[in-house]
Scaffold this motif. Structure first.
Motif, PDB file in Angstrom:
ATOM      1  N   ASP A 133       1.725  12.550  13.014  1.00 18.46           N
ATOM      2  CA  ASP A 133       2.457  11.598  12.721  1.00 18.46           C
ATOM      3  C   ASP A 133       1.809  10.127  11.934  1.00 18.46           C
ATOM      4  OD1 ASP A 133       4.702  12.845  13.668  1.00 18.46           O
ATOM      5  OD2 ASP A 133       4.578  11.998  15.518  1.00 18.46           O
ATOM      6  N   TRP A 134       2.118  10.070  10.626  1.00 15.68           N
ATOM      7  CA  TRP A 134       1.202   8.647  10.293  1.00 15.68           C
ATOM      8  C   TRP A 134       2.301   7.789   9.393  1.00 15.68           C
ATOM      9  CZ3 TRP A 134      -4.078   8.302  10.295  1.00 15.68           C
ATOM     10  CH2 TRP A 134      -4.707   9.218  10.882  1.00 15.68           C
ATOM     11  N   LYS A 135       2.026   6.737   9.185  1.00 15.59           N
ATOM     12  CA  LYS A 135       2.626   5.732   8.669  1.00 15.59           C
ATOM     13  C   LYS A 135       1.762   4.596   8.164  1.00 15.59           C
ATOM     14  CE  LYS A 135       4.946   4.501  12.206  1.00 15.59           C
ATOM     15  NZ  LYS A 135       6.044   4.081  13.260  1.00 15.59           N
ATOM     16  N   LYS A 136       2.325   4.006   6.809  1.00 14.13           N
ATOM     17  CA  LYS A 136       1.795   2.992   6.310  1.00 14.13           C
ATOM     18  C   LYS A 136       2.324   1.726   6.688  1.00 14.13           C
ATOM     19  CE  LYS A 136      -0.133   5.495   2.409  1.00 14.13           C
ATOM     20  NZ  LYS A 136      -0.057   5.989   0.833  1.00 14.13           N
ATOM     21  N   ILE A 137       1.493   0.578   6.829  1.00  9.46           N
ATOM     22  CA  ILE A 137       2.009  -0.652   7.336  1.00  9.46           C
ATOM     23  C   ILE A 137       1.299  -1.923   6.389  1.00  9.46           C
ATOM     24  CG2 ILE A 137       2.355  -2.126   9.109  1.00  9.46           C
ATOM     25  CD1 ILE A 137       1.599   0.194  11.016  1.00  9.46           C
ATOM     26  N   HIS A 138       2.158  -2.804   5.907  1.00 11.00           N
ATOM     27  CA  HIS A 138       1.460  -3.857   5.348  1.00 11.00           C
ATOM     28  C   HIS A 138       0.522  -4.722   6.098  1.00 11.00           C
ATOM     29  CE1 HIS A 138       3.587  -3.469   1.382  1.00 11.00           C
ATOM     30  NE2 HIS A 138       4.926  -3.259   2.166  1.00 11.00           N
ATOM     31  N   ALA A 139      -0.761  -4.825   5.588  1.00 13.69           N
ATOM     32  CA  ALA A 139      -1.675  -5.461   6.455  1.00 13.69           C
ATOM     33  C   ALA A 139      -1.387  -7.041   6.713  1.00 13.69           C
ATOM     34  CB  ALA A 139      -3.085  -5.547   5.870  1.00 13.69           C
ATOM     35  N   THR A 140      -0.451  -7.618   6.052  1.00 10.33           N
ATOM     36  CA  THR A 140      -0.060  -9.080   5.937  1.00 10.33           C
ATOM     37  C   THR A 140       1.236  -9.090   7.001  1.00 10.33           C
ATOM     38  OG1 THR A 140       1.027  -8.897   3.896  1.00 10.33           O
ATOM     39  CG2 THR A 140      -1.310  -9.937   4.047  1.00 10.33           C
ATOM     40  N   ALA A 141       1.654  -8.024   7.446  1.00 11.33           N
ATOM     41  CA  ALA A 141       2.960  -8.180   8.196  1.00 11.33           C
ATOM     42  C   ALA A 141       2.837  -9.003   9.437  1.00 11.33           C
ATOM     43  CB  ALA A 141       3.550  -6.794   8.451  1.00 11.33           C
ATOM     44  N   ARG A 142       3.954  -9.270   9.966  1.00 15.51           N
ATOM     45  CA  ARG A 142       3.838 -10.167  11.301  1.00 15.51           C
ATOM     46  C   ARG A 142       3.031  -9.253  12.418  1.00 15.51           C
ATOM     47  NH1 ARG A 142       8.351 -10.316  13.883  1.00 15.51           N
ATOM     48  NH2 ARG A 142       7.861 -12.035  15.191  1.00 15.51           N
ATOM     49  N   PRO A 143       2.161 -10.045  13.098  1.00 20.83           N
ATOM     50  CA  PRO A 143       1.259  -9.238  14.248  1.00 20.83           C
ATOM     51  C   PRO A 143       2.129  -8.333  15.102  1.00 20.83           C
ATOM     52  CG  PRO A 143       0.477 -11.384  13.912  1.00 20.83           C
ATOM     53  CD  PRO A 143       1.490 -11.469  13.107  1.00 20.83           C
ATOM     54  N   GLU A 144       3.341  -8.984  15.599  1.00 15.24           N
ATOM     55  CA  GLU A 144       4.346  -8.189  16.369  1.00 15.24           C
ATOM     56  C   GLU A 144       5.194  -7.136  15.890  1.00 15.24           C
ATOM     57  OE1 GLU A 144       3.829 -12.584  17.545  1.00 15.24           O
ATOM     58  OE2 GLU A 144       4.500 -11.433  15.514  1.00 15.24           O
ATOM     59  N   ASP A 145       5.121  -7.048  14.585  1.00 13.82           N
ATOM     60  CA  ASP A 145       5.694  -5.949  13.784  1.00 13.82           C
ATOM     61  C   ASP A 145       4.719  -4.866  13.579  1.00 13.82           C
ATOM     62  OD1 ASP A 145       8.161  -7.409  13.501  1.00 13.82           O
ATOM     63  OD2 ASP A 145       7.892  -8.038  11.446  1.00 13.82           O
ATOM     64  N   ILE A 146       3.357  -5.381  13.527  1.00 13.68           N
ATOM     65  CA  ILE A 146       2.347  -4.061  13.409  1.00 13.68           C
ATOM     66  C   ILE A 146       2.191  -3.402  14.652  1.00 13.68           C
ATOM     67  CG2 ILE A 146       0.215  -3.749  12.824  1.00 13.68           C
ATOM     68  CD1 ILE A 146       0.031  -5.910  10.930  1.00 13.68           C
TER      69      ILE A 146
END
Length: 353
Positions: free
Chosen positions: A329-342
């Motif tokens: 299972d893989w996903k891409k996340i924006h590096a500048t997203a809120r720490p809590e969301d990451i």
């Protein structure tokens, strides 16, 4: 009056089921587990095929076993739906190294067509056998599995997770939740051999160096069986690298310690282990976060597999790659997203404890 008694009885059964649900009988010590002999029994599955319970279904696999009867209106449909949820989560390994087995405790009534119709209600997938057979044979098997052969209306929602090779026999008491069943199966079965083999073929196992100068092999030491959070940087980056690293430094304390953080340089000629260590120290990174460098050839091969960088280092990705290597299972996340969301997104990749 009869309806009232029936409703009260049903309510009491539900309450008792919920009370018992919280109880988990852990794996028996190996000495006791060794005393458990998994019997052979010639049974018939929902397709009318004769099957040998031990030799064809249990031997060499992790077996998830429960007990049903098709005229059951409460425990059996509920538990079958729960097991179907677990089957979906386990994916294609069900039918390979994991097998689901539902044994009828009312074999005189539950012939193969009835079992097949029952299974079809839940759209059960491959790797799930619904079994019936001669009552004397079934009863003997039930006693061997400590499932009882008394009044069918009083049967429990017991689930067994058995791995004969490892001598593991876990009993999950009445009506366990899907997450508990799934985590037990994953612990007993261990890593998915097919997924491990596929990952080993895909991810390069090239030697790289950490910020402490230690040589690690990318797949075996960094990736294998882990949940990872990966990004690409270079220490002379005038743009996103420092803000991204600062944001990840705020993410790190929010993550489960099972998560391996990995920052890979796309400028290995400049970013030696010492340079990476100095860069990491600016952000007060904690243990569990690797900064990797290596030969240009090896870094390029790793980055190519992860989609991290082309020829132009300034065009490297500012996207985080989060993955559970064991499950795929893989996903891409924006590096500048809120720490809590990451942290929340990465946490969803972790196996249940």
């Amino acid at each position: 009056m009869k309806q009232v008694i029936k409703d009260v009885s049903g309510l009491m059964n539900k309450v008792l089921a919920l009370m018992v649900c919280c109880i988990l009988l852990v794996a028996m010590p190996s000495a006791q587990a060794a005393m458990r002999v998994i019997p052979e029994a010639q049974l018939i599955n929902q397709d009318g095929k004769n099957v040998a319970f031990y030799r064809e279904l249990v031997q060499g696999k992790t077996a998830v076993v429960n007990f049903i009867f098709t005229s059951c209106t409460m425990i059996c449909p509920t538990q079958t739906a729960t097991l179907r949820q677990v089957q979906r989560e386990l994916g294609t390994r069900v039918g390979r190294d994991v097998v689901f087995i539902s044994i009828s405790i009312d074999p005189n009534t539950d012939n193969p067509p009835r079992l097949k119709a029952f299974a079809q209600q839940f759209e059960t997938g491959p790797g799930w056998q619904f079994l019936t057979g001669n009552k004397a044979v079934v009863d003997k098997l039930l006693r061997s599995l400590h499932a009882g052969v008394g009044d069918i209306s009083n049967h429990s929602g017991l689930v067994l997770v058995i791995n004969e090779k490892k001598q593991v026999w876990q009993q999950l008491a009445s009506m366990p939740e899907a997450k508990l069943i799934q985590s037990t199966v994953e612990q007993v079965a261990g890593p998915d051999p097919a997924m491990q083999a596929a990952n080993g073929r895909y991810f390069p196992n090239l030697p790289l160096q950490t910020q402490d100068g230690k040589t690690v092999h990318f797949f075996d030491d960094v990736m294998k069986d882990k949940v990872v959070l990966i990004n690409f940087i270079f220490t002379t980056c005038p743009g996103i690298c420092s803000p991204m690293t600062a944001n990840l430094a705020r993410v790190q304390p929010l993550l489960d310690p099972r998560v391996q953080m990995v920052s890979i340089t796309v400028d290995p000629d400049t970013d030696t282990p010492k340079v990476l260590k100095d860069f990491a120290s600016k952000f007060k990174v904690r243990p569990g976060w690797l900064f990797l460098t290596g030969s240009t050839e090896n870094i390029s091969a790793v980055a190519k597999k992860l989609g991290g960088s082309g020829e132009d280092k300034d065009a490297h990705s500012g996207i985080l790659l989060a993955g559970n290597v064991q499950t795929g299972d893989w996903k891409k996340i924006h590096a500048t997203a809120r720490p809590e969301d990451i942290a929340l997104a990465v946490g969803k990749l972790l196996p249940a404890r």
